[in-house]
Design an enzyme around this catalytic site. Sequence first.
Site, short mmCIF file in Angstrom:
data_model
loop_
_atom_site.label_atom_id
_atom_site.label_comp_id
_atom_site.label_asym_id
_atom_site.label_seq_id
_atom_site.Cartn_x
_atom_site.Cartn_y
_atom_site.Cartn_z
N ASP A 82 0.85 -1.19 0.00
CA ASP A 82 0.00 0.00 0.00
C ASP A 82 0.89 1.25 0.00
O ASP A 82 1.79 1.37 0.83
CB ASP A 82 -0.88 -0.05 1.27
N HIS A 83 0.63 2.16 -0.90
CA HIS A 83 1.35 3.46 -0.96
C HIS A 83 2.87 3.31 -1.01
O HIS A 83 3.58 3.97 -0.24
CB HIS A 83 0.95 4.35 0.23
N GLU A 136 -1.55 5.92 -8.96
CA GLU A 136 -2.51 6.92 -8.48
C GLU A 136 -2.38 8.20 -9.29
O GLU A 136 -1.28 8.67 -9.56
CB GLU A 136 -2.31 7.21 -6.99
N GLY A 183 -7.96 8.54 6.94
CA GLY A 183 -8.12 8.89 8.35
C GLY A 183 -9.57 8.98 8.79
O GLY A 183 -10.49 8.59 8.07
N HIS A 215 -9.22 4.77 -2.43
CA HIS A 215 -8.53 4.86 -1.14
C HIS A 215 -9.40 5.68 -0.18
O HIS A 215 -10.38 6.30 -0.59
CB HIS A 215 -7.18 5.57 -1.31
N SER A 218 -12.95 4.31 4.44
CA SER A 218 -13.59 3.87 5.69
C SER A 218 -14.85 4.70 5.93
O SER A 218 -14.95 5.85 5.49
CB SER A 218 -12.63 4.06 6.87
N ILE A 259 -9.59 -0.12 3.15
CA ILE A 259 -10.12 0.12 4.50
C ILE A 259 -9.03 -0.12 5.53
O ILE A 259 -8.48 -1.22 5.62
CB ILE A 259 -11.33 -0.81 4.75
N ASP A 260 -8.74 0.90 6.29
CA ASP A 260 -7.80 0.78 7.40
C ASP A 260 -8.39 1.41 8.67
O ASP A 260 -8.49 0.78 9.72
CB ASP A 260 -6.46 1.44 7.03
P1 13P Z 1 -9.02 4.85 5.41
O1 13P Z 1 -8.15 5.74 6.23
O2 13P Z 1 -10.28 5.56 4.99
O3 13P Z 1 -9.33 3.55 6.06
O4 13P Z 1 -8.23 4.53 4.04
C1 13P Z 1 -7.25 3.51 4.01
C2 13P Z 1 -6.44 3.54 2.76
O5 13P Z 1 -6.72 4.20 1.79
C3 13P Z 1 -5.23 2.70 2.76
O6 13P Z 1 -4.47 2.89 1.61
O1 G3H Z 2 -3.41 4.95 3.64
C1 G3H Z 2 -2.72 4.57 4.57
C2 G3H Z 2 -3.10 3.46 5.45
O2 G3H Z 2 -4.12 3.84 6.33
C3 G3H Z 2 -1.89 2.93 6.15
O3 G3H Z 2 -1.55 3.70 7.24
O4 G3H Z 2 0.83 4.14 6.73
O5 G3H Z 2 -0.07 4.47 9.05
O6 G3H Z 2 0.21 2.16 8.11
P1 G3H Z 2 -0.04 3.61 7.84
ZN ZN Z 3 -4.61 4.88 0.81
#
Ligand code: 13P
Ligand code: G3H
Ligand code: ZN
Length: 313
Positions: A82-83, A136, A183, A215, A218, A259-260
């Site tokens: 991710d990212h 992206e 977030g 992205h 949530s 979703i995180d």
């Molecule tokens: P949320 O912060 O909305 O859960 O998004 C997570 C995300 O995009 C991880 O890459």
């Molecule tokens: O988009 C980011 C995700 O929520 C991951 O968060 O980089 O703090 O692990 P993190």
């Molecule tokens: Zn993201």
Amino acid sequence: MPLVTTTDMFKKAYEGGYAIGAFNVNNMEIIQGIVNAAKQLQAPLILQVSAGARRYANQTYLVKLVEAALIDSELPIALHLDHGDSFELCKDCIDNGFTSVMIDASHLSFEENIALTRKVVDYAHNHNPAVVVEAELGRLEGIEDDIKVSAEEASYTDPAQVEEFVTRTKCDSLAIAIGTSHGAYKFKPGQKAELRFDILEEVARRLPGFPIVLHGASSVLPQYVDTINKYGGSMPDATGIPESMLRKAASLAVCKINIDTDLRMAMTATIREYMAEQPSHFDPRQYLGPARQAIQDLVTHKIVNVLGCAGKA
Ligand code: 13P
Ligand code: G3H
Ligand code: ZN
């Protein structure tokens, strides 16, 4: 079954009008909660690891936990970075068993984004076995790791750029900015939750059949906000993306929903409540067990009510 790429998952999701959940993982209980839910519902799954998760847990531990999840569940699971913010990070993940990586060069100029994305794509596609790449275009507001993107710096994806971007980079999926953000504070107090479905529809018109990623998706469920606030936390004004909007996105070109934050809040709310009600307990299994169950319940809810991918494994 070995780890899979997202190619087949996305093709079926696009045609079927549903989306695959991409859940961020940082430890064993999170992975188990997610996988238990997907196993019960026979849902395909993307488990994603951020640079922060690698630093926290050590990538090797996370890869081995995901391998254990494969053995336990026999589900189609993709392991995704991710990212990713550099070629080197993407390369390291590709070389160490990930089946999908994101190169997030959305903060660079259009030409620089294309050049870096293409470099990652060339490496990933020529790897044996081939790895898929998410790119992206456009920039989301919010906090990821150490990077904070302010509302002023955020920008919607320009649909006029997507065909050139996808053709020149050869990326396999594209994350776009239509008003979601990372977030727990996605809309300001009093601000109406709105997504630019006109942009999504125009992107889909220009890229027929091409998988789009959302992205910052949530929903920041009130039950967790209330529990966190009730048990000593303070999350005033927390807001997320309404589930009806995510369902609509999933029925259109969006094949992957990230979703995180919802996982973090489910886990934190459960642990806060447990600690407050059982102040003398000190065995971590006593509070991590319910936290794992809360994640399972949350992911079950997402698969059934938001993603629509139950029974699609
Ligand atoms: P949320 O912060 O909305 O859960 O998004 C997570 C995300 O995009 C991880 O890459
Ligand atoms: O988009 C980011 C995700 O929520 C991951 O968060 O980089 O703090 O692990 P993190
Ligand atoms: Zn993201």
